[in-house]
Design a protein around this motif. Structure first.
Motif, short mmCIF file in Angstrom:
data_model
loop_
_atom_site.label_atom_id
_atom_site.label_comp_id
_atom_site.label_asym_id
_atom_site.label_seq_id
_atom_site.Cartn_x
_atom_site.Cartn_y
_atom_site.Cartn_z
N ASP A 105 0.96 -0.79 0.04
CA ASP A 105 0.33 -0.38 -0.16
C ASP A 105 0.96 1.54 -0.14
O ASP A 105 1.99 1.32 0.80
CB ASP A 105 -1.43 0.09 0.65
N VAL A 106 0.65 2.46 -0.85
CA VAL A 106 0.92 3.34 -0.70
C VAL A 106 0.32 5.08 -0.73
O VAL A 106 -0.85 4.88 -1.67
CB VAL A 106 2.28 3.75 -1.88
N LEU A 107 0.33 5.89 0.27
CA LEU A 107 -0.39 6.48 0.16
C LEU A 107 1.11 7.70 -0.19
O LEU A 107 2.10 8.54 0.99
CB LEU A 107 -0.88 6.96 1.19
N VAL A 108 0.80 9.04 -1.43
CA VAL A 108 1.79 9.91 -1.47
C VAL A 108 1.12 10.88 -2.37
O VAL A 108 -0.14 10.34 -2.14
CB VAL A 108 2.81 9.39 -2.05
N PHE A 109 1.51 11.83 -1.98
CA PHE A 109 1.31 12.67 -3.77
C PHE A 109 1.97 12.56 -4.69
O PHE A 109 0.82 12.27 -5.37
CB PHE A 109 1.69 14.31 -2.73
N SER A 110 3.42 12.10 -4.47
CA SER A 110 3.83 12.09 -6.30
C SER A 110 3.94 10.75 -5.68
O SER A 110 3.74 9.71 -6.17
CB SER A 110 4.11 13.14 -6.71
N ASP A 140 -4.81 14.39 -6.37
CA ASP A 140 -5.30 15.36 -7.09
C ASP A 140 -4.44 16.48 -7.67
O ASP A 140 -4.32 17.07 -6.57
CB ASP A 140 -6.44 15.46 -7.17
N GLU A 141 -3.64 16.11 -8.78
CA GLU A 141 -2.77 17.14 -8.94
C GLU A 141 -3.67 19.48 -8.75
O GLU A 141 -3.43 19.70 -8.31
CB GLU A 141 -1.99 17.66 -9.74
N THR A 142 -4.94 18.55 -8.96
CA THR A 142 -6.43 20.18 -9.75
C THR A 142 -6.75 20.32 -7.74
O THR A 142 -7.56 21.74 -7.46
CB THR A 142 -7.02 19.53 -10.15
N SER A 143 -5.94 19.42 -6.88
CA SER A 143 -7.02 19.81 -5.83
C SER A 143 -5.97 21.11 -4.91
O SER A 143 -4.69 21.53 -5.07
CB SER A 143 -6.98 18.68 -4.65
N GLN A 144 -7.27 21.59 -3.77
CA GLN A 144 -6.45 22.56 -3.37
C GLN A 144 -5.61 22.35 -2.39
O GLN A 144 -4.27 23.19 -2.05
CB GLN A 144 -7.87 23.32 -2.55
N GLU A 177 -4.94 -7.68 -12.65
CA GLU A 177 -5.41 -8.20 -11.55
C GLU A 177 -5.12 -7.88 -10.55
O GLU A 177 -3.53 -7.70 -10.21
CB GLU A 177 -5.01 -9.68 -12.03
N GLY A 178 -5.14 -7.12 -9.36
CA GLY A 178 -5.46 -7.22 -8.21
C GLY A 178 -4.25 -5.78 -7.97
O GLY A 178 -3.94 -5.44 -6.81
N VAL A 179 -4.67 -4.69 -8.77
CA VAL A 179 -4.07 -3.74 -8.77
C VAL A 179 -4.47 -2.56 -8.98
O VAL A 179 -5.75 -2.36 -9.57
CB VAL A 179 -3.46 -3.41 -9.35
N GLU A 180 -5.45 -2.29 -7.72
CA GLU A 180 -5.57 -0.20 -7.44
C GLU A 180 -4.94 1.21 -7.75
O GLU A 180 -4.53 0.61 -6.86
CB GLU A 180 -6.57 -0.63 -7.14
N VAL A 181 -5.06 1.96 -8.32
CA VAL A 181 -4.90 2.87 -7.93
C VAL A 181 -6.40 3.63 -7.89
O VAL A 181 -7.26 4.31 -8.22
CB VAL A 181 -3.66 3.41 -9.84
N ARG A 182 -6.14 4.80 -6.44
CA ARG A 182 -7.21 5.87 -6.57
C ARG A 182 -5.96 7.36 -6.16
O ARG A 182 -5.13 6.88 -6.18
CB ARG A 182 -7.79 5.51 -5.27
N THR A 183 -6.75 8.52 -6.35
CA THR A 183 -6.41 9.92 -6.22
C THR A 183 -6.97 9.82 -5.05
O THR A 183 -8.19 10.27 -4.70
CB THR A 183 -6.66 10.84 -7.13
N HIS A 184 -6.45 10.88 -4.46
CA HIS A 184 -7.01 11.56 -3.15
C HIS A 184 -6.98 12.99 -3.53
O HIS A 184 -6.04 13.95 -4.32
CB HIS A 184 -6.72 11.47 -1.70
N SER A 185 -7.39 14.28 -3.04
CA SER A 185 -7.33 15.74 -1.77
C SER A 185 -7.05 15.66 -0.46
O SER A 185 -7.75 17.07 -0.35
CB SER A 185 -8.92 16.23 -2.84
N THR A 186 -6.80 15.04 0.47
CA THR A 186 -6.55 15.29 1.15
C THR A 186 -5.66 16.25 2.02
O THR A 186 -4.24 15.74 1.09
CB THR A 186 -6.33 14.26 2.73
N GLU A 235 -6.46 3.57 5.50
CA GLU A 235 -7.94 3.06 5.00
C GLU A 235 -8.95 4.30 4.62
O GLU A 235 -9.38 4.48 3.67
CB GLU A 235 -9.00 2.40 5.72
N LEU A 236 -8.70 5.03 6.12
CA LEU A 236 -9.66 6.47 5.90
C LEU A 236 -9.86 7.42 4.46
O LEU A 236 -10.39 7.40 3.53
CB LEU A 236 -10.00 7.14 6.49
N THR A 237 -8.12 7.40 4.40
CA THR A 237 -8.28 8.26 2.57
C THR A 237 -8.65 7.61 1.64
O THR A 237 -9.09 8.15 0.67
CB THR A 237 -6.12 8.55 2.75
N TRP A 238 -8.23 6.20 1.39
CA TRP A 238 -8.51 5.22 0.54
C TRP A 238 -9.74 5.27 0.16
O TRP A 238 -10.52 5.29 -1.03
CB TRP A 238 -8.45 4.03 1.20
#
Length: 249
Positions: A105-110, A140-144, A177-186, A235-238
């Protein structure tokens, strides 16, 4: 139980069993026993010399020497504290990445350095065929939140570009299969990198780049509180993030 603190400190110092044994004038088999058996300790004079070579304290390698009143779970969860992300050697990153067998699991901006320095995309392709699950959260590069972070660290526009680059890299594996990518604005307080039961938590300081900030290396332990604390954050960010669409053919 293995002494993972000693093993990690050796990697951080760029020392192998043989090179450490030579520096301490000890048999390599003796050094191997120190690593394999956490309760096994060198004599005090050797411990002092060993800690000096690794640039750590004796208590960092054998917490029981300090008689610390802290809960055992906290002691066993913390493998190492790095003064900065850039202080983590390539050997350590490579070992963590290549040893993943269940989930990453990875949580980053870039996080583009994972692709550019450690060949993440081919690794994802290979590991995914072996049943490893990947969950990757990028900004999400467009997020504040991203725009403000770029201003705060003195790279307005630069962070947004790095995120776009990372999303382009990841588009090659979205949908596997088994790979998920999501964008966040936290607002990102910590970058998180999970490799099965190992967790790197890169804290962020106002006005500093992520690579300049300290990193906790944690390992999951029974009843451990710190591991769960950061995983809940992931998990909350995901849960609130947006899935990346698969690239059109």
């Amino acid at each position: 139980m293995a002494n993972d603190r000693l093993r990690t400190a050796m990697l951080a110092a760029g020392l192998t069993v043989d090179s450490l044994a030579e520096a301490l004038h000890r048999d390599p088999k003796t050094v191997e026993r120190w690593i394999r058996q956490e309760q096994r300790q060198p004599h005090r004079t050797t411990r002092v010399e060993l800690a000096k070579l690794l640039k750590v304290r004796e208590v960092d390698l054998w917490p029981e020497l300090g008689g610390s009143p802290r809960p055992a779970a906290v002691e066993t969860e913390l493998v190492h504290l790095y003064p900065s992300r850039s202080a983590i050697t390539g050997a350590i990153w490579t070992e963590l990445l290549t040893s993943v067998s269940t989930s990453m699991d990875v949580l980053v901006f870039s996080g583009a350095f994972l692709v550019e320095q450690y060949d993440l995309i081919p690794l994802i392709r290979k590991k995914a065929t072996e049943g490893v699950r990947f969950r990757i959260l990028v900004g999400d590069e467009t997020s504040q939140a991203v725009k403000q972070r770029a201003i705060d660290e003195g790279t307005p526009g630069g962070l947004e570009g790095r995120i776009q680059l990372m999303r382009r890299y990841l588009s090659d594996v979205v949908g596997l299969e088994g790979v998920e990518v999501r964008t966040h604005s936290t607002v990102l307080y910590n970058s998180i990198y999970r490799f099965d039961d190992d967790l790197l938590v890169n804290g962020h300081a106002h006005g500093a780049l992520a690579g300049q900030s300290p990193v906790l290396h944690l390992r999951r332990a029974p009843n451990g509180q710190i591991w769960n604390h950061y995983i809940k954050s992931f998990e909350l960010t995901w849960k609130n993030a947006n899935p990346e669409p698969e690239a059109e053919e």
